[in-house]
Write a protein that holds these residues in place. Structure first.
Motif, PDB file in Angstrom:
ATOM      1  N   ASP A  93      73.245  60.211 100.817  1.00 49.53           N
ATOM      2  CA  ASP A  93      72.980  59.730  99.461  1.00 49.53           C
ATOM      3  C   ASP A  93      73.790  58.477  99.182  1.00 49.53           C
ATOM      4  O   ASP A  93      75.005  58.453  99.403  1.00 49.53           O
ATOM      5  N   GLY A  94      73.132  57.441  98.720  1.00 50.03           N
ATOM      6  CA  GLY A  94      73.826  56.223  98.318  1.00 50.03           C
ATOM      7  C   GLY A  94      74.380  55.383  99.446  1.00 50.03           C
ATOM      8  O   GLY A  94      75.133  54.452  99.202  1.00 50.03           O
ATOM      9  N   ASP A  95      74.026  55.697 100.686  1.00 54.74           N
ATOM     10  CA  ASP A  95      74.552  54.935 101.819  1.00 54.74           C
ATOM     11  C   ASP A  95      73.434  54.776 102.839  1.00 54.74           C
ATOM     12  O   ASP A  95      73.088  55.712 103.549  1.00 54.74           O
ATOM     13  N   ARG A  96      72.854  53.590 102.903  1.00 57.16           N
ATOM     14  CA  ARG A  96      71.695  53.377 103.770  1.00 57.16           C
ATOM     15  C   ARG A  96      72.040  53.486 105.251  1.00 57.16           C
ATOM     16  O   ARG A  96      71.164  53.719 106.069  1.00 57.16           O
ATOM     17  N   ARG A  97      73.304  53.292 105.602  1.00 54.34           N
ATOM     18  CA  ARG A  97      73.684  53.345 107.020  1.00 54.34           C
ATOM     19  C   ARG A  97      74.100  54.737 107.460  1.00 54.34           C
ATOM     20  O   ARG A  97      74.056  55.045 108.644  1.00 54.34           O
ATOM     21  N   GLY A  98      74.553  55.566 106.543  1.00 54.86           N
ATOM     22  CA  GLY A  98      75.083  56.872 106.914  1.00 54.86           C
ATOM     23  C   GLY A  98      74.021  57.952 107.003  1.00 54.86           C
ATOM     24  O   GLY A  98      72.987  57.885 106.344  1.00 54.86           O
ATOM     25  N   TRP A  99      74.305  58.939 107.844  1.00 56.24           N
ATOM     26  CA  TRP A  99      73.420  60.088 108.010  1.00 56.24           C
ATOM     27  C   TRP A  99      74.216  61.371 107.813  1.00 56.24           C
ATOM     28  O   TRP A  99      75.397  61.442 108.140  1.00 56.24           O
TER      29      TRP A  99
END
Length: 168
Positions: A93-99
């Motif tokens: 959520d809120g972080d396009r790079r994180g999974w």
């Protein structure tokens, strides 16, 4: 190399006893889990870490650190766990790079089914063969070794050495 502090005969014996026990015990636990639950120890460890996390999910980087796995090795393991339906990956959520990796109900059930055999194996081959004093010493030795490596491991992570295998 006159500055090398070579191991004495007794130190070599200690080193070899430690390495032999470590390798044999790890192999035994892995065989037990594969035989009884169809999963290697690395998958079990990932499922355990997720089961203990809030909402049964962790960022992939946190899961790699918690399960003592390189990020590339974790990615392959999570892909296999996804095929089994035991975890799902989704963007953070809120972080396009994180999974984020989340333990599914099916994965939790697989973990719950594997846990009794795993705990029995650990109890029989570790806790039941050592005295209470030896267990406390083993805990202290493990903590001391980890503390002695912490600075180097932190530096490797800071340098971006995320795919070291085995990881720090």
């Amino acid at each position: 190399m006159s500055d090398v502090r070579w191991l004495s005969a007794e130190e070599q014996e200690i080193w070899r006893a430690y390495m032999t026990a470590n390798v044999e015990f790890s192999a035994y636990v892995d065989r037990q889990l594969r035989r009884e639950s169809g999963m290697p120890m690395a998958y079990y460890e990932i499922l355990v870490r997720l089961s203990e996390a809030d909402g049964r999910c962790l960022r992939m980087s946190e899961l790699a650190d918690a399960s003592m796995s390189s990020r590339s090795r974790l990615s392959h393991a999570v892909a296999a766990l996804e095929k089994n339906g035991w975890v799902v990956r989704r963007p953070a959520d809120g972080d396009r790079r994180g999974w984020v990796c989340e333990l599914t109900d099916t994965g939790f059930a697989a973990l719950a089914e594997a846990a009794p055999g795993h705990v029995t194996a650990v109890r029989e081959k570790l806790f039941d063969v050592l005295t209470p004093e030896q267990l406390l010493t083993l805990r202290d030795v493990g903590r001391a070794i980890s503390a002695g490596l912490r600075e180097e491991c932190d530096a490797a992570r800071a340098a971006g050495d995320d795919d070291a295998d085995p990881p720090c």
